[in-house]
Design a protein around this motif. Structure first.
Motif, PDB file in Angstrom:
ATOM      1  N   UNK A   1       0.742  -1.319  -0.124  1.00  0.00           N
ATOM      2  CA  UNK A   1      -0.077   0.211   0.129  1.00  0.00           C
ATOM      3  C   UNK A   1       1.250   1.310  -0.189  1.00  0.00           C
ATOM      4  N   UNK A   2       1.923   1.144   0.817  1.00  0.00           N
ATOM      5  CA  UNK A   2       2.820   1.919   1.250  1.00  0.00           C
ATOM      6  C   UNK A   2       3.646   2.600  -1.156  1.00  0.00           C
ATOM      7  N   UNK A   3       3.949   1.769  -1.157  1.00  0.00           N
ATOM      8  CA  UNK A   3       4.910   1.867  -2.462  1.00  0.00           C
ATOM      9  C   UNK A   3       3.797   2.263  -3.591  1.00  0.00           C
ATOM     10  N   UNK A   4       2.716   1.843  -3.586  1.00  0.00           N
ATOM     11  CA  UNK A   4       1.273   2.045  -4.394  1.00  0.00           C
ATOM     12  C   UNK A   4       1.819   4.274  -4.370  1.00  0.00           C
ATOM     13  N   UNK A   5       0.935   4.339  -3.396  1.00  0.00           N
ATOM     14  CA  UNK A   5       0.604   5.587  -2.537  1.00  0.00           C
ATOM     15  C   UNK A   5       1.770   6.447  -3.253  1.00  0.00           C
ATOM     16  N   UNK A   6       3.511   5.868  -3.192  1.00  0.00           N
ATOM     17  CA  UNK A   6       4.632   6.416  -3.703  1.00  0.00           C
ATOM     18  C   UNK A   6       4.841   6.607  -4.685  1.00  0.00           C
ATOM     19  N   UNK A   7       4.339   5.277  -5.523  1.00  0.00           N
ATOM     20  CA  UNK A   7       4.099   5.746  -7.416  1.00  0.00           C
ATOM     21  C   UNK A   7       2.777   6.668  -7.343  1.00  0.00           C
ATOM     22  N   UNK A   8       2.070   6.730  -6.711  1.00  0.00           N
ATOM     23  CA  UNK A   8       0.860   7.371  -7.310  1.00  0.00           C
ATOM     24  C   UNK A   8       1.245   9.288  -6.716  1.00  0.00           C
ATOM     25  N   UNK A   9       2.310   9.182  -5.810  1.00  0.00           N
ATOM     26  CA  UNK A   9       2.477  10.614  -5.511  1.00  0.00           C
ATOM     27  C   UNK A   9       2.764  11.150  -6.001  1.00  0.00           C
ATOM     28  N   UNK A  10       4.018   9.870  -6.905  1.00  0.00           N
ATOM     29  CA  UNK A  10       4.797  11.158  -7.888  1.00  0.00           C
ATOM     30  C   UNK A  10       4.596  11.257  -9.277  1.00  0.00           C
ATOM     31  N   UNK A  11       3.375  10.186  -9.671  1.00  0.00           N
ATOM     32  CA  UNK A  11       2.423  10.446 -11.100  1.00  0.00           C
ATOM     33  C   UNK A  11       1.885  11.938 -10.870  1.00  0.00           C
TER      34      UNK A  11
END
Length: 61
Positions: free
Chosen positions: A48-58
């Motif tokens: 979930x944290x990895x998905x959040x980080x990718x979402x924030x980067x995008x």
């Protein structure tokens, strides 16, 4: 679709994708032999944290 195929796919994902990062994170915090449940929940949190980080980067946060 065969129910066994779905069950086998879910079990494969849990055992090979979700639990290993959870186990690794718990080992980094000093847990020598993390339980399967602890590895599962920690692995879910990790992904979930990895998905959040990718979402924030995008989004460019």
């Amino acid at each position: 679709m065969d129910d066994d195929f779905v069950d086998d796919t879910i079990i494969f994902l849990v055992k090979r994708v979700i639990m290993p990062p959870g186990r690794w994170v718990l080992e980094q915090f000093g847990e020598r032999r993390p339980s399967e449940m602890a590895s599962l929940f920690t692995g879910l949190g990790f992904w979930a944290f990895v998905v959040f980080l990718v979402f924030a980067l995008v989004l460019g946060w």
